[in-house]
Motif scaffolding. Sequence first.
Motif, PDB file in Angstrom:
ATOM      1  N   ARG A 118    -122.505  52.607 -17.425  1.00  0.00           N
ATOM      2  CA  ARG A 118    -122.247  52.442 -15.801  1.00  0.00           C
ATOM      3  C   ARG A 118    -120.782  52.235 -15.651  1.00  0.00           C
ATOM      4  NH1 ARG A 118    -127.672  49.634 -13.648  1.00  0.00           N
ATOM      5  NH2 ARG A 118    -129.115  51.165 -14.247  1.00  0.00           N
TER       6      ARG A 118
ATOM      7  N   SER B 251    -122.882  44.492  -4.421  1.00  0.00           N
ATOM      8  CA  SER B 251    -123.419  45.828  -4.809  1.00  0.00           C
ATOM      9  C   SER B 251    -124.713  46.089  -5.354  1.00  0.00           C
ATOM     10  CB  SER B 251    -122.286  46.933  -5.107  1.00  0.00           C
ATOM     11  OG  SER B 251    -121.861  46.508  -6.304  1.00  0.00           O
ATOM     12  N   MET B 252    -125.123  44.901  -6.186  1.00  0.00           N
ATOM     13  CA  MET B 252    -126.158  45.002  -7.120  1.00  0.00           C
ATOM     14  C   MET B 252    -127.398  44.762  -6.372  1.00  0.00           C
ATOM     15  SD  MET B 252    -124.063  42.701  -9.788  1.00  0.00           S
ATOM     16  CE  MET B 252    -125.471  42.274 -10.700  1.00  0.00           C
ATOM     17  N   SER B 253    -128.297  45.559  -7.161  1.00  0.00           N
ATOM     18  CA  SER B 253    -129.737  45.544  -6.434  1.00  0.00           C
ATOM     19  C   SER B 253    -130.389  43.800  -6.983  1.00  0.00           C
ATOM     20  CB  SER B 253    -130.715  46.427  -6.905  1.00  0.00           C
ATOM     21  OG  SER B 253    -131.057  46.402  -8.247  1.00  0.00           O
ATOM     22  N   ARG B 254    -131.465  43.444  -6.435  1.00  0.00           N
ATOM     23  CA  ARG B 254    -132.130  42.081  -6.654  1.00  0.00           C
ATOM     24  C   ARG B 254    -132.729  42.050  -8.246  1.00  0.00           C
ATOM     25  NH1 ARG B 254    -135.999  40.397  -1.566  1.00  0.00           N
ATOM     26  NH2 ARG B 254    -134.168  40.014  -0.081  1.00  0.00           N
ATOM     27  N   ALA B 255    -133.213  43.425  -8.652  1.00  0.00           N
ATOM     28  CA  ALA B 255    -133.499  43.851  -9.970  1.00  0.00           C
ATOM     29  C   ALA B 255    -132.543  43.514 -10.871  1.00  0.00           C
ATOM     30  CB  ALA B 255    -134.333  45.121 -10.235  1.00  0.00           C
ATOM     31  N   GLU B 256    -131.330  44.159 -10.392  1.00  0.00           N
ATOM     32  CA  GLU B 256    -130.233  44.047 -11.392  1.00  0.00           C
ATOM     33  C   GLU B 256    -129.490  42.380 -11.885  1.00  0.00           C
ATOM     34  OE1 GLU B 256    -127.478  47.788 -11.422  1.00  0.00           O
ATOM     35  OE2 GLU B 256    -127.564  46.851  -9.391  1.00  0.00           O
ATOM     36  N   ILE B 257    -129.542  42.024 -10.652  1.00  0.00           N
ATOM     37  CA  ILE B 257    -129.282  40.510 -10.594  1.00  0.00           C
ATOM     38  C   ILE B 257    -129.989  39.753 -11.332  1.00  0.00           C
ATOM     39  CG2 ILE B 257    -128.943  38.361  -8.942  1.00  0.00           C
ATOM     40  CD1 ILE B 257    -127.962  40.112  -6.779  1.00  0.00           C
TER      41      ILE B 257
END
Length: 427
Positions: free
Chosen positions: A91, A391-397
Motif C-alpha cells: 500500500r 485516513s485509517m479505518s478502525r480495523a486498521e488502527i
Amino acid sequence: MGYQAIDVPLLGQYDASLPEKAAASMAKNRGDDHADGTASFVRTCINGLNALSGVGLLSAPYALSEGGWLSLALLAAVAVACWYTGILLCRCMDADDAIRTYPDIGERAFGHAGRILVSTSMYVELYLVATGFLILDGDNLDKLFPGVSVSLGPVALAGKQLFVILVALVIVPTTWLRSLGVLAYVSVTGVFASAIIVLSVLWAAVIDGVGFSGRGTTTPLRITGLPTALGLYTFCYGGHGVFPTLYTSMKQKSQFPKMLAICFLLCTLNYGAMAVLGYLMYGDGVLSQVTLNLIAARLSSKVAIYTTLLNPLSKYALVVTPIAAAIEERIRGAVGVSVAVRTLLVLSTVAVALAVPFFAYLMALVGSLLIVGVSMLLPCACYIRIFGAPSMSRAEIAAIGGILAMGPLVAVTGTYHSLMKIIHELM
C-alpha cells in the motif's frame, strides 16, 4: 527464515540483473513505473515461498520445546502480523510511483534518515543471517563426519571450526558473481528443499523407527522459554526486504494480497508441521537444529542433512550481495576491488561464526532484534507516516496498534534472553 532479502525478483523477467537505480531509471524511461511487471501469479508465489522458506525450519522444533505447545498459537500470530505488514508495504508503494524497494518506502516516509534506518537494519540482518548459514553447515558437516581434523603447522583445526572454514572456501567464488539473475535461479531450490527436509524427518520417524515417543514437557506454556521461541518464530518470516520487488515484478498487482496469503499459509503449515514432528520425535531433547538429532547413518538422515547443507550454499551469495553492492558503491573501484570486498565480507562472517557458534541463539537474536523491526515495526510506522492516522479505518488502527504493542515486547524480551544465553555459553 526463512530469508531472502534482495532487491530482485527471483524468477521474474523484470530487470533481474540490474541495480535498483538502473532498473528504476529504465522503468521511468518507459513511462510505466508500476506497470512493467511480467511475473505471473504462480511465479510470484514461488518467489514468495522462496523468500519465506529457509533455515528457520530446522529450529522450529526447538522453538516449540522452549515455548511449550501453546506457543504454536504465537507462531500463527506472528505469521498473521507479518502477512499484514507485507500488505502495508505494498500500500505504501501505491502512494508513489517512484517507490520500488523497501529503502524507498523508508525515504518516502521519513526522508533520508528513513532510508538509512531501513537499509542499515536490512544489511545487519543479512550479515547475521549469512553468519548463521556458516554455523548451520558447520554443525551438520560435523554431524556427518565426526572427528575430522587438519593440522597446518602449529595450527590445528577440527570439528565445527574446520567445516565452517571449508564451507566458506566453497562459498567465496559464488560471491564474486555479479549477475543476480544467475544466483536467483539457483536459490529457487530452497522452496523444494524445505519440503524435502520435512519429508525426510517424517521418514526417519515412521520408516526408520525413531517414532514419536520423545519426552516433552506437560506444561502448555513455558514463560521462561517464550522469548527464545518468539525470536525463532519471528526469524521464520523475515522476507519483507523482497516484498516490494515481488510486488513491482507482478503482472497483476491486485492479486498480491492473495499471493502473499497463500505463501504465508503454506509456510506456516510447513513450519508448524516440522515443529510438531520434531518435538514429538525428540521431546525436550531436540537440539537447536533438528537434523543434529538424526542418526547420520540412515538414508533419510543423510537426505535431510545434505539438503540442509545445500540450502545455505545456494543462498549465501544472494544474502551478502546487497551488503557488498552498498560497500562497492561507496568505494567505486575496479572489478578487483569488488572481489576483495566480497572476499573480506565472507572472512568477517567466518570470524563471527567461529566466535559465536550458537545457531539457535543467534537466529533468535536476529529475529528479536532485527526482523521484529524490519517486518513488524517499520512497515507500520511507514504506513502511518505516509497516510496519516485520520485516513485509517478502525480495523486498521486496531491491527496496527496490536502489532506496535506486540513488536517492542518481543524485541526487548527476546533480545535480552538471546544475549544472556550467548554470553552464558561464551563464559
